[in-house]
Design a protein around this motif. Structure first.
Motif, mmCIF file in Angstrom:
data_model
loop_
_atom_site.group_PDB
_atom_site.id
_atom_site.type_symbol
_atom_site.label_atom_id
_atom_site.label_comp_id
_atom_site.label_asym_id
_atom_site.label_seq_id
_atom_site.Cartn_x
_atom_site.Cartn_y
_atom_site.Cartn_z
ATOM 1 N N GLY A 1 0.730 -1.191 0.049
ATOM 2 C CA GLY A 1 0.024 0.112 0.019
ATOM 3 C C GLY A 1 0.742 1.116 -0.147
ATOM 4 N N LYS A 2 2.225 0.972 -0.069
ATOM 5 C CA LYS A 2 2.829 2.370 -0.025
ATOM 6 C C LYS A 2 3.491 2.471 -1.302
ATOM 7 C CE LYS A 2 4.225 2.556 4.870
ATOM 8 N NZ LYS A 2 4.651 3.052 5.754
ATOM 9 N N ILE A 3 3.803 3.660 -1.852
ATOM 10 C CA ILE A 3 4.513 4.431 -2.938
ATOM 11 C C ILE A 3 5.765 4.988 -2.699
ATOM 12 C CG2 ILE A 3 2.444 4.278 -4.326
ATOM 13 C CD1 ILE A 3 2.584 7.355 -4.124
ATOM 14 N N ARG A 4 6.580 5.130 -3.588
ATOM 15 C CA ARG A 4 7.893 5.871 -3.466
ATOM 16 C C ARG A 4 7.906 6.981 -4.432
ATOM 17 N NH1 ARG A 4 13.725 3.677 -4.911
ATOM 18 N NH2 ARG A 4 14.781 5.547 -4.657
ATOM 19 N N CYS A 5 8.057 8.207 -3.946
ATOM 20 C CA CYS A 5 8.385 9.306 -4.925
ATOM 21 C C CYS A 5 9.421 10.148 -4.578
ATOM 22 C CB CYS A 5 7.022 10.256 -4.638
ATOM 23 S SG CYS A 5 5.352 9.335 -5.213
ATOM 24 N N ALA A 6 9.864 11.186 -5.538
ATOM 25 C CA ALA A 6 10.602 12.279 -5.454
ATOM 26 C C ALA A 6 10.117 13.399 -5.679
ATOM 27 C CB ALA A 6 11.934 11.971 -6.191
ATOM 28 N N HIS A 7 10.164 14.398 -4.938
ATOM 29 C CA HIS A 7 9.834 15.813 -5.590
ATOM 30 C C HIS A 7 10.750 17.022 -5.541
ATOM 31 C CE1 HIS A 7 8.967 17.943 -1.364
ATOM 32 N NE2 HIS A 7 9.887 16.967 -1.179
ATOM 33 N N LEU A 8 10.227 18.024 -6.216
ATOM 34 C CA LEU A 8 11.031 19.243 -5.999
ATOM 35 C C LEU A 8 10.326 20.168 -5.615
ATOM 36 C CD1 LEU A 8 13.114 20.636 -9.402
ATOM 37 C CD2 LEU A 8 11.884 22.076 -7.563
ATOM 38 N N LEU A 9 10.376 20.864 -4.313
ATOM 39 C CA LEU A 9 9.515 21.938 -3.789
ATOM 40 C C LEU A 9 10.308 23.446 -3.625
ATOM 41 C CD1 LEU A 9 7.449 22.739 -1.527
ATOM 42 C CD2 LEU A 9 9.057 22.230 0.066
ATOM 43 N N VAL A 10 9.254 24.065 -4.410
ATOM 44 C CA VAL A 10 9.617 25.715 -4.278
ATOM 45 C C VAL A 10 8.811 26.650 -3.261
ATOM 46 C CG1 VAL A 10 9.682 27.889 -5.673
ATOM 47 C CG2 VAL A 10 10.437 25.692 -6.731
ATOM 48 N N LYS A 11 9.494 26.849 -2.328
ATOM 49 C CA LYS A 11 8.532 27.567 -1.263
ATOM 50 C C LYS A 11 8.448 29.059 -1.537
ATOM 51 C CE LYS A 11 10.066 24.961 2.732
ATOM 52 N NZ LYS A 11 10.651 24.664 4.218
ATOM 53 N N HIS A 12 7.497 29.692 -0.931
ATOM 54 C CA HIS A 12 7.247 31.097 -1.046
ATOM 55 C C HIS A 12 6.916 31.659 0.233
ATOM 56 C CE1 HIS A 12 2.970 30.040 -0.793
ATOM 57 N NE2 HIS A 12 3.300 29.084 -1.760
ATOM 58 N N ARG A 13 6.972 32.983 0.439
ATOM 59 C CA ARG A 13 6.914 33.682 1.625
ATOM 60 C C ARG A 13 5.556 33.196 2.376
ATOM 61 N NH1 ARG A 13 6.857 38.629 -1.682
ATOM 62 N NH2 ARG A 13 4.563 38.841 -2.708
ATOM 63 N N ASP A 14 4.483 32.556 1.654
ATOM 64 C CA ASP A 14 3.282 32.450 2.536
ATOM 65 C C ASP A 14 3.384 30.651 3.065
ATOM 66 O OD1 ASP A 14 1.946 34.928 2.293
ATOM 67 O OD2 ASP A 14 1.390 34.406 0.193
ATOM 68 N N SER A 15 4.598 30.270 2.639
ATOM 69 C CA SER A 15 4.618 28.761 2.900
ATOM 70 C C SER A 15 4.556 28.526 4.439
ATOM 71 C CB SER A 15 6.031 28.096 2.341
ATOM 72 O OG SER A 15 5.887 28.193 1.157
ATOM 73 N N ARG A 16 4.314 27.467 4.918
ATOM 74 C CA ARG A 16 4.029 27.340 6.376
ATOM 75 C C ARG A 16 5.303 27.369 6.858
ATOM 76 N NH1 ARG A 16 2.677 20.871 7.091
ATOM 77 N NH2 ARG A 16 4.603 20.078 6.119
ATOM 78 N N ILE B 1 6.142 16.435 -8.488
ATOM 79 C CA ILE B 1 6.332 14.947 -7.826
ATOM 80 C C ILE B 1 6.317 13.857 -8.893
ATOM 81 C CG2 ILE B 1 5.230 13.240 -6.374
ATOM 82 C CD1 ILE B 1 3.247 15.447 -5.669
ATOM 83 N N GLN B 2 7.430 12.950 -8.715
ATOM 84 C CA GLN B 2 7.610 11.961 -9.799
ATOM 85 C C GLN B 2 7.416 10.663 -8.742
ATOM 86 O OE1 GLN B 2 11.441 11.607 -11.494
ATOM 87 N NE2 GLN B 2 10.551 10.632 -13.245
ATOM 88 N N ARG B 3 6.849 10.001 -9.357
ATOM 89 C CA ARG B 3 6.383 8.391 -8.823
ATOM 90 C C ARG B 3 7.633 7.463 -9.094
ATOM 91 N NH1 ARG B 3 1.125 4.647 -7.897
ATOM 92 N NH2 ARG B 3 2.158 3.157 -6.992
ATOM 93 N N LEU B 4 8.483 6.981 -8.322
ATOM 94 C CA LEU B 4 9.554 6.241 -8.423
ATOM 95 C C LEU B 4 9.202 4.723 -8.455
ATOM 96 C CD1 LEU B 4 12.234 8.062 -6.355
ATOM 97 C CD2 LEU B 4 11.858 8.239 -8.622
ATOM 98 N N GLU B 5 8.428 4.285 -7.360
ATOM 99 C CA GLU B 5 7.726 2.873 -7.292
ATOM 100 C C GLU B 5 6.439 2.882 -6.751
ATOM 101 O OE1 GLU B 5 10.460 0.113 -5.520
ATOM 102 O OE2 GLU B 5 12.425 1.460 -5.838
#
Length: 187
Positions: free
Chosen positions: A69-84, A183-187
């Motif tokens: 039931g689990k998947i593996r992903c990679a991501h690239l995140l760009v934050k901004h001034r309103d990010s948490r 987001i890229q799904r790896l597995e």
């Protein structure tokens, strides 16, 4: 390797961790070591040096075992001034607007699409290559690899997009409280 070549402050060098097979920064005199570049680093020189000498190509991904039931992903995140949390390993205080973050993600998306069409094109880069230098998430040092996760482990928008992907597929931009992701799904 000289500081002129790496962009690192005097006395600092890039080494590779034997246990994680990832680059880190080391100061021989003080014996200080860290995952993030030290203060005073020229980011453009370091980026060029790392791309030429420490590319993620051929680096073994983290040894995570898949679970039902689990998947593996990679991501690239760009934050901004309103990010948490508008700070990252790259920028101690992020001041860009959400529109600027969206624009950056679109540019990265174009580079990834070019890579998928023909990896030899100029400006073509994989998500993992871009994430190593451009992502505002600490997973950058692992090429954006988040390992395996299940439903309920991630923010809902991220989870919905990730579980909808086929293996190898890269998402459209996804917005969460953390910022804007690819987001890229790896597995």
């Amino acid at each position: 390797m000289s500081s002129a070549e790496t962009g690192l402050p005097e006395g600092w060098e890039v080494r590779r961790s034997n246990t994680k097979n990832l680059p880190y920064y080391f100061h021989a005199q003080t014996k200080d070591s860290r995952w993030e570049p030290p203060a005073g680093t020229d980011p453009d020189k370091l980026k060029a040096y790392m791309a030429a000498n420490h590319s993620s190509k051929g680096v073994a991904p983290a040894a995570f075992a898949p679970t039902e039931g689990k998947i593996r992903c990679a991501h690239l995140l760009v934050k901004h001034r309103d990010s948490r949390r508008p700070a990252s390993w790259r920028e101690p205080k992020i001041t860009r607007s959400v529109e600027e973050a969206r624009s950056m993600i679109k540019e990265f998306q174009e580079k990834i699409r070019a890579y998928e069409e023909d990896p030899g094109q100029p400006n073509a880069q994989s998500l993992s290559e871009l994430a190593m230098f451009e992502s505002d998430c600490s997973s950058a040092r692992k090429g954006g690899d988040l390992g395996f996760f299940g439903k309920g482990d991630m923010q809902k928008e991220f989870e919905n997009a990730a579980f909808a992907l086929e293996k190898g597929q890269v998402s459209e931009p996804v917005e969460t409280a953390s910022g804007v992701h690819l987001i890229q799904r790896l597995e």
